[in-house]
Design a protein around this motif. Structure first.
Motif, short mmCIF file in Angstrom:
data_model
loop_
_atom_site.label_atom_id
_atom_site.label_comp_id
_atom_site.label_asym_id
_atom_site.label_seq_id
_atom_site.Cartn_x
_atom_site.Cartn_y
_atom_site.Cartn_z
N MET A 1 2.71 -5.21 8.70
CA MET A 1 3.42 -4.40 7.71
C MET A 1 4.94 -4.46 7.81
SD MET A 1 1.71 -2.75 5.38
CE MET A 1 0.84 -4.25 5.02
N GLU B 1 -4.71 10.98 7.35
CA GLU B 1 -3.70 9.94 7.20
C GLU B 1 -2.59 10.43 6.28
OE1 GLU B 1 -5.39 5.52 7.67
OE2 GLU B 1 -5.79 6.38 5.72
N GLN C 1 4.68 0.30 2.09
CA GLN C 1 3.98 -0.63 2.98
C GLN C 1 3.84 -1.96 2.26
OE1 GLN C 1 2.13 0.32 6.41
NE2 GLN C 1 4.25 0.87 6.05
N ASN D 1 0.83 -1.20 0.00
CA ASN D 1 0.00 0.00 0.00
C ASN D 1 0.87 1.26 0.00
OD1 ASN D 1 -0.46 -1.42 2.81
ND2 ASN D 1 -0.91 0.68 3.32
N ASP D 2 0.79 2.12 0.97
CA ASP D 2 1.36 3.47 0.85
C ASP D 2 2.84 3.53 0.44
OD1 ASP D 2 -0.97 3.60 2.29
OD2 ASP D 2 -0.07 4.39 4.10
N TRP E 1 -8.71 2.38 0.05
CA TRP E 1 -9.24 1.38 0.99
C TRP E 1 -10.71 1.07 0.73
CZ3 TRP E 1 -5.77 -1.44 3.02
CH2 TRP E 1 -4.54 -0.91 3.44
N TRP F 1 -3.39 -7.42 2.77
CA TRP F 1 -2.80 -6.59 3.83
C TRP F 1 -2.61 -7.44 5.08
CZ3 TRP F 1 -3.68 -4.87 8.77
CH2 TRP F 1 -2.94 -3.75 9.18
N ARG G 1 -0.21 8.60 13.76
CA ARG G 1 0.70 7.83 12.92
C ARG G 1 1.18 8.58 11.68
NH1 ARG G 1 -4.16 4.95 12.20
NH2 ARG G 1 -5.13 5.26 10.16
N ASP G 2 2.04 7.86 10.93
CA ASP G 2 2.56 8.28 9.62
C ASP G 2 3.47 9.51 9.71
OD1 ASP G 2 0.80 6.25 8.92
OD2 ASP G 2 -0.73 7.60 8.10
N PHE H 1 4.28 0.61 10.19
CA PHE H 1 3.35 1.40 9.40
C PHE H 1 4.09 2.51 8.64
CE2 PHE H 1 -1.29 0.80 10.98
CZ PHE H 1 -1.18 -0.56 10.81
N SER H 2 3.29 3.38 8.02
CA SER H 2 3.86 4.37 7.09
C SER H 2 4.76 5.39 7.76
CB SER H 2 2.73 5.09 6.35
OG SER H 2 2.25 4.25 5.35
#
Ligand code: FRU
Length: 495
Positions: A81, A241, A70, A53-54, A325, A78, A183-184, A118-119
């Motif tokens: 990660m 996000e 990701q 993903n990202d 998503w 998914w 996050r991220d 995660f990202s």
């Protein structure tokens, strides 16, 4: 238990790190199901195997563009990660490198099998004997337990692997009513030359982008919370996000505007039915405060999520996950891809996201170059093509409909704007992929087996739509009133 391919990669890397970096590696698919060739995009970046993903840590290090992402290497779904990794000289031809970041053993003992690394983002730092890469990411211990999202950082000195990550932010700031999601981390140099970090979060009203800064990005303890940078509640969104921020001009000029870009999680536009949009908010940023001046959707399609950009030389370049998503179930097998890399430019009124200049290098042969009138057809060798349409000759409303036995796909320019027509057969009411009010005079349309990307007037309107399977697509027909003439060029692209 990692798959034998991972072991093979580790062994190659252990003995020949320089070779891995120089040549990339041929990687075998883990299982036949992972190949899914008919759904694969041909010239778009995709992982050598598994789920993606990202985009993460997109940047230039040691002279090469690096793309981390990701990644779940063991299936097309998914799951816990990892970070995948690839390098490129031109953003289009990528060499796959070994899986870069594994969910840390210590943390994943407490995890329930999901979550993971995660990202996040990456910046260049001084290392012994050259440039090193410092990465920032979120470790999620349990799926959707935000109190267990923490921020980590790690140094990578050899461009291929990280040292043990250190926790830099163990908890969310208190007293702001942040209810979930922390996050991220996105780290970048502010206009005051101080390193800043953005984090995506939420409160009861909607999405919140948090701002931190440090004088020492290499230190584990230096990050100071400056406050919420931006709040956003458009379209019923619940969280921000993957925030990222780039200057639209010289970094240190007082007049420079900045684009703050982030995903509007669970948003829904009632006018089009589209969900999970990506927003570009343009405004002034002095390193502490952001004064928004305009909001713009980054993409009028549905499948350019988690866009991440960095300033490469003079201009930002970004890339997004070619999915969303809403359409992608975590339970379905799904071959994932990235969008074409895009510049992030400013024309004084709007953000433009045209494809990177090197995308012209994808053109292999000119298949067609002529004037098109209503009823005319364009034919291709396969579905990996670029169509350029000049609408300034004797333009007017038109539809360009691609010929496919099962799925409707087309492009329509009407009184209400520019629209990607998709799957409206049998009265289906899928969302509208409409750039409302757009009246472009020039279009570049990129088709691949699994996607269409439309760049109108140098990316003033950019629309991305993932397709179920267009590998077999061979023709398109123009439908337009008499007198409407488009000038068309069609290229076969290199796979
Ligand atoms: C966005 C996202 C991020 C998160 C990652 C997990 O697509 O939900 O917020 O870090 O995916 O894979």
């Amino acid at each position: 238990g990692y798959n034998s391919s991972d072991v093979a990669i580790s062994v190659i890397y252990a003995f020949h790190p320089a070779r891995v970096l120089e040549e990339g590696i041929e990687v075998l698919h883990h299982a036949p199901e992972n190949a899914a060739p008919s759904l694969a995009n041909g010239y778009h970046f995709r992982p050598p195997f598994g789920w993606m993903n990202d985009p993460n840590g997109f940047g230039r290090f040691g002279g090469l563009a690096h793309l981390f992402y990701q990644h779940y290497p063991h299936s097309l779904r998914w799951n816990t990660m990892h970070w995948g990794h690839a390098v490129s000289k031109d953003y289009l031809r990528w060499k796959h490198l070994p899986v870069f970041l594994f969910p840390s053993a210590e943390l994943s003992e407490r995890a329930d099998g999901r979550g993971g690394a995660f990202s996040g983002s990456a910046i260049p730092v001084a290392g012994q004997g050259g440039e090193a890469i410092r990465i920032f990411f979120t470790e999620q211990m349990r799926d959707r337990k935000p109190e267990e999202q923490i921020q980590l950082s790690a140094l990578c000195s050899d461009e291929l692997s990280t040292q043990t990550p250190a926790i830099i932010l163990p908890e969310r700031p208190e007293g702001l009513g942040l209810t979930q999601d922390f996050r991220d981390p996105y780290v970048f140099k502010g206009p005051d030359s101080v390193w800043k970090m953005l984090l995506g979060s939420r409160d009861k009203a909607g999405g919140v982008v948090l701002l931190y800064e440090t004088s020492d990005p290499q230190g584990a303890n230096g990050w100071v919370f400056l406050g919420p940078l931006h709040r956003e509640d458009r379209y019923g969104m619940t969280a921000a996000e993957c925030p990222c921020m780039v200057p639209l001009g010289a970094v240190d000029a007082a007049q420079t505007r900045w684009a703050l870009i982030f995903g509007l999680l669970t948003s829904r536009d009632p006018a089009t039915g589209r969900r999970n949009m990506t927003s570009a908010t343009v405004g002034r940023f002095d390193g502490r405060n952001f004064q928004p001046e305009l909001e713009q959707e980054l993409d009028f399609g549905s499948d350019a999520y988690a866009f991440q950009a960095f300033v490469d030389g003079d201009e930002p370049v970004g890339i997004a996950w070619l999915a969303n998503w809403t359409d992608v179930s975590k339970r379905e097998d799904f071959p994932t891809a990235m969008t074409l890399p895009r510049r992030v430019l400013w024309n004084g009124e709007a953000v433009l996201t045209p494809p990177v200049e090197s995308a012209e290098g994808l053109r292999q042969s000119l298949l067609d170059d002529r004037r098109l009138a209503g009823g005319d057809r364009l034919e291709f060798e396969n579905g990996a093509i670029e169509i350029e349409l000049d609408l300034s000759v004797a333009g007017g409303p038109f539809e360009l409909l691609f010929e496919h036995p099962e799925v409707d796909l087309g492009l329509r320019l009407g009184a209400d704007g520019l629209e990607i027509l998709f799957d409206r057969r049998n009265g289906k009411t899928s969302p509208r992929y409409l750039a409302a009010g757009a009246r472009p005079s020039h279009l570049r349309i990129f088709l691949d087996a699994g996607s269409i990307e439309v760049f109108a007037d140098n990316g003033r309107w950019t629309g991305t739509k993932r397709l179920p399977d267009f590998a077999e697509m061979r023709a398109a027909r123009l439908s337009a009133a008499e007198g409407v003439v488009l000038s068309a060029r069609v290229w076969q692209l290199k796979l």
